[in-house]
Design an enzyme around this catalytic site. Structure first.
Site, mmCIF file in Angstrom:
data_model
loop_
_atom_site.group_PDB
_atom_site.id
_atom_site.type_symbol
_atom_site.label_atom_id
_atom_site.label_comp_id
_atom_site.label_asym_id
_atom_site.label_seq_id
_atom_site.Cartn_x
_atom_site.Cartn_y
_atom_site.Cartn_z
ATOM 1 N N CYS A 1 0.826 -1.208 0.000
ATOM 2 C CA CYS A 1 0.000 0.000 0.000
ATOM 3 C C CYS A 1 0.864 1.264 0.000
ATOM 4 C CB CYS A 1 -0.988 -0.025 1.163
ATOM 5 S SG CYS A 1 -2.382 1.109 0.943
ATOM 6 N N HIS B 1 -3.587 -5.173 0.790
ATOM 7 C CA HIS B 1 -3.054 -5.536 2.104
ATOM 8 C C HIS B 1 -3.103 -7.045 2.316
ATOM 9 C CE1 HIS B 1 -2.448 -1.662 4.259
ATOM 10 N NE2 HIS B 1 -3.265 -1.217 3.309
ATOM 11 N N GLU C 1 -1.499 -8.842 4.383
ATOM 12 C CA GLU C 1 -1.438 -9.221 5.799
ATOM 13 C C GLU C 1 -2.830 -9.337 6.413
ATOM 14 O OE1 GLU C 1 -1.980 -4.832 6.095
ATOM 15 O OE2 GLU C 1 -0.961 -6.207 4.714
#
Length: 218
Positions: A89, A184, A186
């Site tokens: 990002c 993202h 994660e």
């Protein structure tokens, strides 16, 4: 493998992702310069100061110049080692600017791409033919999204690997062990795994593989 994470918020999600693929994460906001890591991940967060890509502020918000300066300098030193770098990002945008690219400070389509910290919207992306993402996820796959800026011009040496319409959503470097994604991962793996997106874990596994290959060379 020891991985440095440059992050200021939601670090627990990055930590669990790196631990999940079997590496040791060290998360820090404005870390002291220390090159004794096997890889570097530039994480999400505030908008990059537009002066880094030759623009005046025109839609950028929540600029954190001390973080910008620290991560820019750290990246410059880290690249000299040839060790792998991953951008997520904000990190995706910082890397593009570092290699001479420009950003759109506020997308006309921002409503499609930006959610909240509690709810990230989902949209499909298309992988570039012969890219590592094509091998990993196929021609089209869904990702989460939490950004209002995007790439205007791609930095020198960067090869686009995924798109959302005309907007570049991922890239890799033509010769360096470096890649970045606008989404993202994660928040798409392990205990954050969601059924409406691809699994984010393979991206971290791929990064760890690059780190292991580089360590064998050194």
């Amino acid at each position: 493998m020891r991985i440095l994470l440059c992050v200021n918020t939601n670090k627990e999600h990055y930590l669990q992702a790196i631990e999940g693929v079997g590496a040791e994460p060290v998360a820090s906001y404005i870390p002291a310069l220390d090159l004794d890591y096997d890889g570097l991940i530039l994480c999400g967060g505030n908008d990059l100061d537009p002066s880094f890509y030759g623009q005046e502020p025109n839609g950028s918000v929540d600029i954190d110049r001390p973080r910008d300066d620290a991560e820019w300098a750290y990246l410059a030193e880290f690249l000299k080692t040839g060790k792998p770098v991953m951008g997520i990002c904000r990190g995706f945008q910082l890397l593009n600017a570092y290699f001479g690219g420009e950003l759109i400070q506020h997308l006309d389509s921002a409503a499609i791409h930006r959610g909240s910290l509690e709810h990230y919207p989902v949209h499909p992306v298309q992988s570039a033919e012969k890219s590592f993402l094509r091998k990993m996820y196929g021609e089209e796959f869904s990702v989460n999204s939490c950004h209002h800026q995007g790439i205007k011009t791609l930095g020198k040496g960067l090869i686009p690997t995924a798109f959302a319409g005309d907007l570049v959503e991922a890239f890799e470097h033509e010769s360096l062990p470096l890649f970045a994604v606008q989404w993202h991962p994660e928040k798409m793996c392990f205990h954050m795994r969601r059924p409406d997106t691809c699994d984010g874990a393979p991206l971290f596994e791929y990064f760890l593989k690059l780190c292991e290959e580089k360590k064998r060379e050194l």
